[in-house]
Enzyme design. Structure first.
Site, PDB file in Angstrom:
ATOM      1  N   SER A  34      38.006  50.624  -2.534  1.00  0.00           N
ATOM      2  CA  SER A  34      37.987  49.513  -1.572  1.00  0.00           C
ATOM      3  C   SER A  34      36.822  48.550  -1.768  1.00  0.00           C
ATOM      4  CB  SER A  34      37.990  50.034  -0.137  1.00  0.00           C
ATOM      5  OG  SER A  34      36.753  50.612   0.191  1.00  0.00           O
ATOM      6  N   LYS A  81      31.715  49.210   3.951  1.00  0.00           N
ATOM      7  CA  LYS A  81      32.344  47.883   3.910  1.00  0.00           C
ATOM      8  C   LYS A  81      31.251  46.815   3.877  1.00  0.00           C
ATOM      9  CE  LYS A  81      36.354  49.757   4.363  1.00  0.00           C
ATOM     10  NZ  LYS A  81      37.028  50.080   3.142  1.00  0.00           N
TER      11      LYS A  81
END
Length: 164
Positions: A34, A81
């Site tokens: 990711s 993230k």
């Protein structure tokens, strides 16, 4: 005598170690794709990063910071993230229920760098700053990838309007 010395070392060492991990930071393994290409650029290699708890002790994060947080979908999971928008910013979303979102007070918008291969705010919306537990400061392993992780945003994922 040796046992007494060993006991003292353990008795002092464990609390100091726990305090360091809770206050300063720790090294963590980054799994998944990711955050490619920033982290784990090659699927067969795994990056390890130093996560600084100290850097987020006041819940202050900046746009572009790579952070570790408790997943809003699974409280037993920690995810990494990038912060795209802060409270008061307006962001254009990718597949979220609203095309534009104004980030509420005490929240931020996070996304993985590998758009389309990540569960992030485009899935679960703005996240509470209370879920943030550390900022990724640098890659510490493998040695060929040693580098600091600077706060930078891709041009295509900047907020539409940003508060200063």
């Amino acid at each position: 005598m040796i046992l007494q010395t060993l006991f003292r070392a353990v008795a002092f060492g464990i609390p100091i170690g726990v305090t360091f991990l809770d206050t300063i930071g720790y090294v963590a393994r980054v799994e998944g794709i990711s955050m490619q290409p920033c982290l784990n650029p090659e699927s067969n290699n795994t990056d390890y990063v130093f996560l600084s708890r100290w850097a987020v002790r006041d819940y202050k994060v900046e746009r572009g910071d790579v952070i570790s947080l408790v997943s809003p979908k699974d409280p037993n999971q920690k995810i990494i993230k990038r912060v795209v928008a802060l409270q008061g910013d307006v962001v254009s979303t990718i597949g979220y229920k609203n095309q534009y979102v104004k980030i509420p007070e005490g929240h931020c918008w996070v996304e993985g760098d590998h758009t389309g291969h990540t569960l992030d705010s485009n899935t679960f919306g703005p996240i509470s700053l209370g879920l943030v537990n550390a900022r990724a400061v640098c890659i510490v392993w493998p040695p060929s990838r040693w580098q600091s992780l600077d706060a930078k945003l891709p041009d295509k994922r900047r907020p539409i309007s940003a508060t200063m």
